[in-house]
Design a protein around this motif. Structure first.
Motif, PDB file in Angstrom:
ATOM      1  N   ILE A   1      24.885  96.671  70.094  1.00 27.34           N
ATOM      2  CA  ILE A   1      23.579  96.897  70.719  1.00 27.34           C
ATOM      3  C   ILE A   1      22.981  95.585  71.193  1.00 27.34           C
ATOM      4  O   ILE A   1      22.452  95.492  72.310  1.00 27.34           O
ATOM      5  CB  ILE A   1      22.642  97.614  69.729  1.00 27.34           C
ATOM      6  CG1 ILE A   1      23.136  99.042  69.494  1.00 27.34           C
ATOM      7  CG2 ILE A   1      21.206  97.623  70.257  1.00 27.34           C
ATOM      8  CD1 ILE A   1      22.396  99.791  68.398  1.00 27.34           C
ATOM      9  N   GLY A   2      23.077  94.546  70.368  1.00 25.51           N
ATOM     10  CA  GLY A   2      22.516  93.255  70.747  1.00 25.51           C
ATOM     11  C   GLY A   2      23.116  92.704  72.020  1.00 25.51           C
ATOM     12  O   GLY A   2      22.402  92.194  72.894  1.00 25.51           O
TER      13      GLY A   2
ATOM     14  N   ALA B   1      20.960  92.171  75.476  1.00 25.18           N
ATOM     15  CA  ALA B   1      20.878  90.839  76.080  1.00 25.18           C
ATOM     16  C   ALA B   1      21.363  90.858  77.525  1.00 25.18           C
ATOM     17  O   ALA B   1      20.767  90.228  78.405  1.00 25.18           O
ATOM     18  CB  ALA B   1      21.697  89.850  75.257  1.00 25.18           C
ATOM     19  N   ALA B   2      22.455  91.595  77.777  1.00 26.87           N
ATOM     20  CA  ALA B   2      22.968  91.689  79.137  1.00 26.87           C
ATOM     21  C   ALA B   2      21.960  92.386  80.051  1.00 26.87           C
ATOM     22  O   ALA B   2      21.778  91.988  81.219  1.00 26.87           O
ATOM     23  CB  ALA B   2      24.298  92.436  79.139  1.00 26.87           C
ATOM     24  N   ARG B   3      21.289  93.436  79.553  1.00 27.55           N
ATOM     25  CA  ARG B   3      20.281  94.143  80.348  1.00 27.55           C
ATOM     26  C   ARG B   3      19.113  93.224  80.703  1.00 27.55           C
ATOM     27  O   ARG B   3      18.590  93.266  81.825  1.00 27.55           O
ATOM     28  CB  ARG B   3      19.758  95.346  79.555  1.00 27.55           C
ATOM     29  CG  ARG B   3      20.683  96.542  79.511  1.00 27.55           C
ATOM     30  CD  ARG B   3      20.355  97.572  80.578  1.00 27.55           C
ATOM     31  NE  ARG B   3      19.018  98.119  80.432  1.00 27.55           N
ATOM     32  CZ  ARG B   3      18.707  99.183  79.672  1.00 27.55           C
ATOM     33  NH1 ARG B   3      19.662  99.808  78.983  1.00 27.55           N
ATOM     34  NH2 ARG B   3      17.483  99.626  79.612  1.00 27.55           N
TER      35      ARG B   3
ATOM     36  N   LEU C   1      17.984  98.139  62.597  1.00 25.26           N
ATOM     37  CA  LEU C   1      18.851  99.164  63.162  1.00 25.26           C
ATOM     38  C   LEU C   1      19.337 100.042  62.014  1.00 25.26           C
ATOM     39  O   LEU C   1      20.234  99.670  61.258  1.00 25.26           O
ATOM     40  CB  LEU C   1      20.038  98.524  63.893  1.00 25.26           C
ATOM     41  CG  LEU C   1      19.687  97.628  65.087  1.00 25.26           C
ATOM     42  CD1 LEU C   1      20.952  97.129  65.769  1.00 25.26           C
ATOM     43  CD2 LEU C   1      18.786  98.351  66.088  1.00 25.26           C
ATOM     44  N   ARG C   2      18.723 101.188  61.903  1.00 26.17           N
ATOM     45  CA  ARG C   2      19.050 102.117  60.815  1.00 26.17           C
ATOM     46  C   ARG C   2      20.263 102.959  61.172  1.00 26.17           C
ATOM     47  O   ARG C   2      20.535 103.240  62.326  1.00 26.17           O
ATOM     48  CB  ARG C   2      17.872 103.058  60.546  1.00 26.17           C
ATOM     49  CG  ARG C   2      16.615 102.386  60.072  1.00 26.17           C
ATOM     50  CD  ARG C   2      15.526 103.421  59.858  1.00 26.17           C
ATOM     51  NE  ARG C   2      15.942 104.499  58.971  1.00 26.17           N
ATOM     52  CZ  ARG C   2      15.239 105.608  58.756  1.00 26.17           C
ATOM     53  NH1 ARG C   2      14.091 105.785  59.397  1.00 26.17           N
ATOM     54  NH2 ARG C   2      15.673 106.522  57.924  1.00 26.17           N
TER      55      ARG C   2
ATOM     56  N   ARG D   1      20.653 105.319  73.937  1.00 27.67           N
ATOM     57  CA  ARG D   1      19.201 105.408  73.701  1.00 27.67           C
ATOM     58  C   ARG D   1      18.721 104.324  72.750  1.00 27.67           C
ATOM     59  O   ARG D   1      17.573 103.855  72.855  1.00 27.67           O
ATOM     60  CB  ARG D   1      18.843 106.798  73.184  1.00 27.67           C
ATOM     61  CG  ARG D   1      19.009 107.892  74.245  1.00 27.67           C
ATOM     62  CD  ARG D   1      18.932 109.270  73.638  1.00 27.67           C
ATOM     63  NE  ARG D   1      17.640 109.543  73.016  1.00 27.67           N
ATOM     64  CZ  ARG D   1      17.426 110.495  72.109  1.00 27.67           C
ATOM     65  NH1 ARG D   1      18.439 111.273  71.721  1.00 27.67           N
ATOM     66  NH2 ARG D   1      16.239 110.698  71.617  1.00 27.67           N
ATOM     67  N   SER D   2      19.578 103.907  71.819  1.00 27.94           N
ATOM     68  CA  SER D   2      19.209 102.798  70.927  1.00 27.94           C
ATOM     69  C   SER D   2      19.048 101.514  71.737  1.00 27.94           C
ATOM     70  O   SER D   2      18.109 100.737  71.510  1.00 27.94           O
ATOM     71  CB  SER D   2      20.262 102.613  69.835  1.00 27.94           C
ATOM     72  OG  SER D   2      20.306 103.730  68.966  1.00 27.94           O
ATOM     73  N   VAL D   3      19.962 101.275  72.676  1.00 25.35           N
ATOM     74  CA  VAL D   3      19.855 100.106  73.547  1.00 25.35           C
ATOM     75  C   VAL D   3      18.560 100.173  74.345  1.00 25.35           C
ATOM     76  O   VAL D   3      17.820  99.188  74.449  1.00 25.35           O
ATOM     77  CB  VAL D   3      21.076 100.014  74.486  1.00 25.35           C
ATOM     78  CG1 VAL D   3      20.851  98.957  75.562  1.00 25.35           C
ATOM     79  CG2 VAL D   3      22.344  99.697  73.695  1.00 25.35           C
TER      80      VAL D   3
END
Length: 303
Positions: free
Chosen positions: A141-142, A146-148, A225-226, A282-284
């Motif tokens: 996710i990280g 970061a890329a986004r 992040l659960r 959706r988490s991203v």
């Protein structure tokens, strides 16, 4: 982390000696005829290595490639596989996605302190720290967040390994947990002093050190992040590392106990994202939204 890199290289047929072969394959792109993306990548690698004060030899050892391959890569004369670039990125405390990020191929990367496609930047941009047990999705996710956003992606464990000049496995074996925690605190203090921005993935046990966790909460927007214990288990196995579960009948029971023991600490984070309920995409989106909102708040406070 180091074990994931080793297993990934083994699965892909990449060993420490494969760098020379990769360099030979990529040497066809001469300096004056190299594609712009290779020149861009070489510049980003060289800049990042310089920021961390790593020699070519040190980076080569950490990433499991040859010095010759790194020389060619930094000069824009070597192609590199995604798997190999991810290994190098991790050794530099970042990711392949962050190293390659740019508006268009051949364009300069977004300047430090400005998100790609976003107005503003500079002092308003936050450091967003991802918390969670192993398998929470911090790296996946990280890197995508970061890329986004067009900002750096860092892994605190990789920064610690770079500072120590050895893999985490070797660090723990030779120096032990106390030494790791000391370097972790020092790296976090360095990020705080540099007013670093971007996305940083932290080690799962950072929250158990009160002083370190307090420093992190002071200098970063924290996001837990659960995930369910079952998802943590599945993701770790999918990473190719079943060691935590091997020959241990009570492994899942131990994982559940660890989750419960740290839950109250993770709940002190500024935000919580349920990755099991939301899924990856959706988490991203949710973490991107958190980072952008934090940036807007910081920009409003800046003089």
């Amino acid at each position: 982390m180091a074990s994931r890199q080793t297993s990934r290289r083994a699965r892909a047929g990449h060993g420490p000696e494969a760098g020379a072969a990769g360099a030979a394959d990529g040497a066809a792109g001469a300096a004056d005829g190299a594609p712009p993306i290779l020149a861009h990548l070489g510049g980003r690698l060289r800049q990042r290595r310089t920021e961390l004060a790593l020699t070519l030899r040190e980076l080569a050892e950490l990433a499991g490639v040859s010095e010759r391959f790194l020389v060619l890569l930094e000069s824009g004369r070597a192609n590199v596989s995604v798997v190999r670039l991810e290994d190098i990125g991790r050794a530099l405390g970042t990711s392949a996605a962050a190293l390659l990020s740019a508006g268009e191929l051949g364009e300069e990367a977004p300047p430090r302190g400005r998100s790609a496609g976003e107005e503003g930047g500079g002092a308003g941009e936050p450091l967003v720290a991802l918390l969670g047990l192993r398998g929470a999705g911090k790296t996946t996710i990280g890197g995508r967040v970061a890329a986004r956003l067009g900002v750096p992606f860092l892994e605190l464990d990789a920064l610690v390994a770079a500072r120590a000049g050895m893999s985490l496995a070797a660090l723990f074996e030779i120096h032990g947990n106390a030494y790791y925690r000391r370097l972790e605190r020092e790296e976090l203090a360095r990020l705080e002093g540099a007013r670093a921005h971007g996305i940083v993935a932290t080690g799962g046990g950072l929250v158990t050190d009160p002083a370190t966790f307090e420093r992190l909460r002071r200098c970063a927007v924290t996001v837990w992040l659960r995930a369910t214990p079952e998802d943590h288990w599945r993701r770790v196995v999918e990473q190719g590392d079943a060691r935590p579960m091997a020959n241990r009948a009570d492994a899942m029971k131990e994982l559940r106990a660890l989750f419960q023991a740290r839950r109250a600490l993770y709940e002190q984070a500024d935000f919580s994202v349920d990755t099991s309920a939301l899924g990856l995409a959706r988490s991203v989106d949710r973490v991107v939204k958190i980072a952008r909102e934090a940036g807007r708040r910081n920009a409003t406070r800046s003089p």
